[in-house]
Design an enzyme around this catalytic site. Structure first.
Site, PDB file in Angstrom:
ATOM      1  N   TYR A  92      37.882 -72.997 -52.991  1.00 42.03           N
ATOM      2  CA  TYR A  92      37.203 -73.685 -51.870  1.00 42.03           C
ATOM      3  C   TYR A  92      37.234 -74.329 -51.010  1.00 42.03           C
ATOM      4  O   TYR A  92      36.420 -74.565 -50.511  1.00 42.03           O
ATOM      5  CB  TYR A  92      36.327 -74.249 -53.417  1.00 42.03           C
ATOM      6  CG  TYR A  92      35.506 -74.046 -54.214  1.00 42.03           C
ATOM      7  CD1 TYR A  92      34.364 -73.194 -54.361  1.00 42.03           C
ATOM      8  CD2 TYR A  92      35.910 -73.830 -55.798  1.00 42.03           C
ATOM      9  CE1 TYR A  92      33.484 -72.208 -54.945  1.00 42.03           C
ATOM     10  CE2 TYR A  92      35.334 -72.875 -55.982  1.00 42.03           C
ATOM     11  CZ  TYR A  92      34.089 -72.005 -56.313  1.00 42.03           C
ATOM     12  OH  TYR A  92      33.788 -72.028 -57.320  1.00 42.03           O
ATOM     13  N   SER A  93      38.346 -73.864 -51.177  1.00 41.92           N
ATOM     14  CA  SER A  93      39.135 -74.561 -49.277  1.00 41.92           C
ATOM     15  C   SER A  93      38.643 -74.364 -48.119  1.00 41.92           C
ATOM     16  O   SER A  93      38.218 -73.318 -47.722  1.00 41.92           O
ATOM     17  CB  SER A  93      40.731 -74.280 -49.390  1.00 41.92           C
ATOM     18  OG  SER A  93      40.901 -74.892 -48.509  1.00 41.92           O
ATOM     19  N   ASN A  94      37.684 -75.125 -47.798  1.00 41.92           N
ATOM     20  CA  ASN A  94      37.144 -76.003 -46.311  1.00 41.92           C
ATOM     21  C   ASN A  94      38.077 -74.605 -45.740  1.00 41.92           C
ATOM     22  O   ASN A  94      38.326 -73.996 -44.288  1.00 41.92           O
ATOM     23  CB  ASN A  94      35.940 -76.429 -46.004  1.00 41.92           C
ATOM     24  CG  ASN A  94      35.699 -76.788 -46.248  1.00 41.92           C
ATOM     25  OD1 ASN A  94      35.076 -76.392 -47.203  1.00 41.92           O
ATOM     26  ND2 ASN A  94      35.195 -78.130 -47.164  1.00 41.92           N
ATOM     27  N   TYR A  95      39.976 -75.315 -45.854  1.00 41.04           N
ATOM     28  CA  TYR A  95      40.701 -75.102 -45.001  1.00 41.04           C
ATOM     29  C   TYR A  95      41.211 -73.224 -44.563  1.00 41.04           C
ATOM     30  O   TYR A  95      41.412 -73.322 -43.958  1.00 41.04           O
ATOM     31  CB  TYR A  95      41.889 -75.990 -45.106  1.00 41.04           C
ATOM     32  CG  TYR A  95      42.881 -76.093 -43.764  1.00 41.04           C
ATOM     33  CD1 TYR A  95      42.478 -76.803 -43.299  1.00 41.04           C
ATOM     34  CD2 TYR A  95      44.203 -75.171 -43.740  1.00 41.04           C
ATOM     35  CE1 TYR A  95      43.854 -76.520 -42.021  1.00 41.04           C
ATOM     36  CE2 TYR A  95      45.376 -74.965 -42.627  1.00 41.04           C
ATOM     37  CZ  TYR A  95      44.500 -75.774 -41.627  1.00 41.04           C
ATOM     38  OH  TYR A  95      45.451 -75.895 -40.999  1.00 41.04           O
ATOM     39  N   LEU A  96      41.159 -73.033 -45.603  1.00 40.50           N
ATOM     40  CA  LEU A  96      41.485 -71.544 -45.909  1.00 40.50           C
ATOM     41  C   LEU A  96      40.725 -70.833 -44.924  1.00 40.50           C
ATOM     42  O   LEU A  96      41.449 -69.744 -44.247  1.00 40.50           O
ATOM     43  CB  LEU A  96      41.670 -70.898 -46.959  1.00 40.50           C
ATOM     44  CG  LEU A  96      42.769 -70.906 -47.925  1.00 40.50           C
ATOM     45  CD1 LEU A  96      41.992 -70.193 -49.465  1.00 40.50           C
ATOM     46  CD2 LEU A  96      44.006 -70.707 -47.793  1.00 40.50           C
TER      47      LEU A  96
END
Ligand SMILES: *Cc1c(COP(=O)(O)O)cnc(C)c1O
Length: 297
Positions: free
Chosen positions: A68-72
């Site tokens: 769920y990474s916003n960074y990815l």
């Protein structure tokens, strides 16, 4: 290609009876409006990393994150925008959710690894990219001095002084950058970080790695609601109230917890009357789609 675009992050006042009663003026810096996907602090953290990658002639960004990474997702979109290839190394077994769908849509290649292997990022990078001269390693969440450098620029955009500034903390890179920026501009503003993980005191070590000089700041470690990605009914109710009364969308993993902390501290009378407070909206709103179930009831 120049790795930059014009930053749009206006400051809006938040009106609330609580703040009026306490004589507080509260403002929100809309970093969520910087870009629909490369939102919030993520663009600030990526900018100098991408510049560095370009300077050393690397064309393939390799980074790490949970499903769920916003960074990815931000990295996938920034890579697409600036002409890099991108690989995301994802913690845990293969899943398909909204975040990863959007990563793939932006052309990111995903490699899923078990939680044990995920711990050693350098080993993973070597395993998949040792022979790939174009690959550029970016730590999970963009945690780095270059990331903090980008975040410090937020402070240069401020057009008035505040007594306090609040920001949610994951890796602490954004916090370190803002603290550095406040110092650089000689501002007396007090920094307040709200860790979204349990036992947030560990962040002092992480933040200090990116600090230009030792500085005092506050970490409010009691607003994690059970840990990273965990929510309670109270937090969800707060988010519904906040969004329906301000028209500003927030999510429960970061900005929701940070704003809850601010409202709680204001209700407890912890700020001097007439204080001016700035909160940073760090974006990450696509994550909301994966949390619809938590908003039922
Ligand atoms: C990634 C993220 C953060 C955390 O930033 P750090 O620099 O890792 O502390 C805060 N808010 C949102 C919405 C994020 O996506």
């Amino acid at each position: 290609m120049q790795i930059d675009f014009e930053i749009f992050s206006p400051v809006h006042q938040i009106h609330d009876k609580l703040f009026d009663e306490q004589g507080l003026k509260v403002f929100i810096k809309r970093d969520d409006m910087i870009h629909p996907i490369i939102s919030g602090n993520k663009w600030r953290k990526l900018k100098y990393l991408l510049e560095d990658a370009q300077a050393v002639r690397k064309t393939h960004l390799v980074t790490f994150g949970g499903a769920y990474s916003n960074y990815l997702l931000a990295t996938a979109a920034a890579a697409a925008k600036f002409g890099f290839k991108a690989t995301g190394i994802v913690r845990g077994e293969e899943v398909n959710n909204d975040t990863l769908f959007l990563c793939r849509l932006h052309g990111m290649n995903l490699i899923f690894v078990d939680r044990e292997s995920y711990r050693d990022k350098t080993a993973l990078f070597d395993k998949y990219f040792a022979d790939n001269a174009s690959a550029y390693f970016i730590n999970e969440g963009g945690a780095s001095e270059l990331g903090a450098k980008g975040c410090s620029e937020l402070v240069s955009e401020l057009t008035q002084n505040y007594d306090h500034v609040f920001c949610a903390c994951g890796t602490g890179t954004t916090a370190a950058g803002i603290i550095n920026g406040l110092q650089l501009h000689n501002l007396p503003t007090r920094f307040h970080g709200v860790p979204v993980l349990k036992n947030g005191e560990f962040l002092r070590t992480e933040i200090s790695k990116c600090l230009a000089s030792a500085t005092d700041y506050d970490l409010h470690t009691e607003y994690h609601f059970g840990g990273y990605g965990k929510v309670t009914d109270e937090l969800i109710r707060f988010i519904k109230d906040f969004t329906s009364s301000t028209g500003i969308l927030i999510e429960p993993v970061y900005t929701g917890k940070m704003l809850f902390a601010l409202y709680d501290m204001a209700a407890k009378n912890l700020f001097a009357p007439d204080s001016k407070i700035l909160v940073i909206h760090t974006g990450g709103l696509w994550g909301l789609l994966g949390m619809k179930d938590k908003f039922r009831s």
